[in-house]
Design a protein around this motif. Sequence first.
Motif, PDB file in Angstrom:
ATOM      1  N   UNK A 201       0.823  -1.207   0.000  1.00 21.10           N
ATOM      2  CA  UNK A 201       0.000   0.000   0.000  1.00 21.10           C
ATOM      3  C   UNK A 201       0.861   1.263   0.000  1.00 21.10           C
ATOM      4  N   UNK A 202       0.447   2.235  -0.787  1.00 21.55           N
ATOM      5  CA  UNK A 202       1.126   3.531  -0.853  1.00 21.55           C
ATOM      6  C   UNK A 202       0.194   4.598  -0.290  1.00 21.55           C
ATOM      7  N   UNK A 203       0.643   5.248   0.784  1.00 18.59           N
ATOM      8  CA  UNK A 203      -0.108   6.347   1.375  1.00 18.59           C
ATOM      9  C   UNK A 203       0.399   7.658   0.793  1.00 18.59           C
ATOM     10  N   UNK A 204      -0.509   8.607   0.615  1.00 18.22           N
ATOM     11  CA  UNK A 204      -0.152   9.882   0.004  1.00 18.22           C
ATOM     12  C   UNK A 204      -0.670  11.038   0.848  1.00 18.22           C
ATOM     13  N   UNK A 233       4.556   2.299   1.699  1.00 18.65           N
ATOM     14  CA  UNK A 233       5.273   3.504   1.280  1.00 18.65           C
ATOM     15  C   UNK A 233       4.468   4.748   1.655  1.00 18.65           C
ATOM     16  N   UNK A 234       5.203   5.825   1.961  1.00 20.62           N
ATOM     17  CA  UNK A 234       4.587   7.110   2.269  1.00 20.62           C
ATOM     18  C   UNK A 234       5.147   8.154   1.318  1.00 20.62           C
ATOM     19  N   UNK A 235       4.263   8.787   0.541  1.00 23.99           N
ATOM     20  CA  UNK A 235       4.661   9.806  -0.425  1.00 23.99           C
ATOM     21  C   UNK A 235       4.103  11.153   0.040  1.00 23.99           C
ATOM     22  N   UNK A 236       4.950  12.162   0.064  1.00 23.31           N
ATOM     23  CA  UNK A 236       4.541  13.499   0.484  1.00 23.31           C
ATOM     24  C   UNK A 236       4.825  14.483  -0.650  1.00 23.31           C
ATOM     25  N   UNK A 335      -4.049  -3.783   4.251  1.00 28.93           N
ATOM     26  CA  UNK A 335      -4.385  -4.795   3.253  1.00 28.93           C
ATOM     27  C   UNK A 335      -3.711  -4.471   1.921  1.00 28.93           C
ATOM     28  N   UNK A 336      -3.566  -5.467   1.050  1.00 26.35           N
ATOM     29  CA  UNK A 336      -3.023  -5.201  -0.287  1.00 26.35           C
ATOM     30  C   UNK A 336      -3.898  -4.195  -1.033  1.00 26.35           C
ATOM     31  N   UNK A 337      -3.314  -3.410  -1.943  1.00 30.51           N
ATOM     32  CA  UNK A 337      -4.088  -2.391  -2.671  1.00 30.51           C
ATOM     33  C   UNK A 337      -5.338  -2.932  -3.355  1.00 30.51           C
ATOM     34  N   UNK A 338      -5.298  -4.171  -3.818  1.00 33.71           N
ATOM     35  CA  UNK A 338      -6.467  -4.731  -4.505  1.00 33.71           C
ATOM     36  C   UNK A 338      -7.699  -4.761  -3.606  1.00 33.71           C
ATOM     37  N   UNK A 339      -7.482  -4.800  -2.298  1.00 36.85           N
ATOM     38  CA  UNK A 339      -8.599  -4.858  -1.357  1.00 36.85           C
ATOM     39  C   UNK A 339      -9.358  -3.539  -1.288  1.00 36.85           C
ATOM     40  N   UNK A 340      -8.780  -2.485  -1.843  1.00 25.51           N
ATOM     41  CA  UNK A 340      -9.407  -1.168  -1.777  1.00 25.51           C
ATOM     42  C   UNK A 340     -10.275  -0.869  -2.998  1.00 25.51           C
ATOM     43  N   UNK A 341     -10.472  -1.831  -3.880  1.00 26.88           N
ATOM     44  CA  UNK A 341     -11.114  -1.544  -5.167  1.00 26.88           C
ATOM     45  C   UNK A 341     -12.500  -0.932  -5.006  1.00 26.88           C
ATOM     46  N   UNK A 342     -13.302  -1.447  -4.087  1.00 31.70           N
ATOM     47  CA  UNK A 342     -14.643  -0.902  -3.890  1.00 31.70           C
ATOM     48  C   UNK A 342     -14.577   0.508  -3.331  1.00 31.70           C
ATOM     49  N   UNK A 343     -13.699   0.722  -2.356  1.00 22.20           N
ATOM     50  CA  UNK A 343     -13.513   2.058  -1.799  1.00 22.20           C
ATOM     51  C   UNK A 343     -13.079   3.042  -2.880  1.00 22.20           C
ATOM     52  N   UNK A 344     -12.172   2.604  -3.741  1.00 18.67           N
ATOM     53  CA  UNK A 344     -11.673   3.467  -4.802  1.00 18.67           C
ATOM     54  C   UNK A 344     -12.797   3.858  -5.769  1.00 18.67           C
ATOM     55  N   UNK A 345     -13.590   2.885  -6.136  1.00 16.00           N
ATOM     56  CA  UNK A 345     -14.696   3.149  -7.059  1.00 16.00           C
ATOM     57  C   UNK A 345     -15.689   4.132  -6.461  1.00 16.00           C
TER      58      UNK A 345
END
Length: 385
Positions: A201-204, A233-236, A335-345
């Motif tokens: 997961x990449x946090x921004x 990862x953390x991106x700023x 969780x792996x990024x794929x687990x966020x698919x519904x949230x992303x949509x």
Amino acid sequence: MRIAYVTETYPPELNGVALGVERVVTYLRGRGHLVDLLRPAQRHERPGPAGAQEWLSAGCPIPVYPDLRFGLASVPALVRRLQAQQIELVHIATPGPLAWAAVRAARQLDLALSSDFRTHFHLYSRYYGLGLLAPLVEAGLRQLHKRTQRTFVPSRSAYRHLAARGFENLQLLGRGVDTERFSPAWRCEALRAEWQAGKAPVLLHVGRLAAEKNVELALRAHVLLSRARPDSRMIVVGDGPLRARLEKRYPAARFLGVLRGEALSRCYASADAFLFPSLSDTFGNVTLEAMASGLPVLAFNTAAAADLIVPRVNGFLATAGDDTAFLDGALRFASPPAAFSTLRTQARQTALQHHFPEVLSAFESALMQLCEQRPLAAALQVPAV
């Protein structure tokens, strides 16, 4: 309409207010209105007329933001400018000495007056060791806005806060987002590879790195998440007075500085979640930009987040001021990024309901209504100050 638009900040200065003001001015001019932009001269400019629709006042650096300036102008000079341009309405985008002078000039000429409430400057005072001045700053803001016919407020939480503090003539007017510039379509696997993200997961976080933005809480959230997901990862993105200190204190985060255009679009879309820990914003445009990019957002239940986020549907909310709840909320992104698919949509679908054209059209209509009402106000002999 013939509008004088008063602002302390404008591009090439880079901040949410400057970019928002530019978009409004461009829209109104595109609609055929004369918009006379009144702002402080920047370092490379000289005060005075800067074209048929722009007038620059003298300017001085803002103490806590030396890269920004506040304007200084006399009321008689502004009266002459407003008369020369045959202005019908004066709109105050930001408070300050220039705004006060413009309000007095407008009332002297009995023009329609409106204002935006974009920044909780009285709350900013507490982040710079000036908490004792907060009541005075708030009183000054209240008096300034009281002298306008309408104050536009960007979020329900800001509306409630201001109404409870005695601000009057408020109108809720949300913000919009460019859903093509900010879109999941900009997701870039090559950029994720550069971040060495892989399936992690990449946090921004995007914004000014300053005390009032509470940025360090986002970085602490990543430290906590890293215990469960060392590969996260953390991106700023952004710059500001705290950058050097934060880079030193949080070496695991990647600080990219200021990004613009497609580089910013790719950065948003290539992350997996957005952290927004600010408690001082009246809206927070980055929240809507992140959601348009398909990112679930973790934020406090204030400003835009309180209006836009449905917990566990398109993001997560923590009670305002509860740092522990915010930190714990970040663990949801283990969780792996794929687990966020519904949230992303769902985040994207929420953003699609907030198009710029509709918001700007509503603003235009409100200004036109104020211009139509002004003859009635004149008949009632509203006193000038």
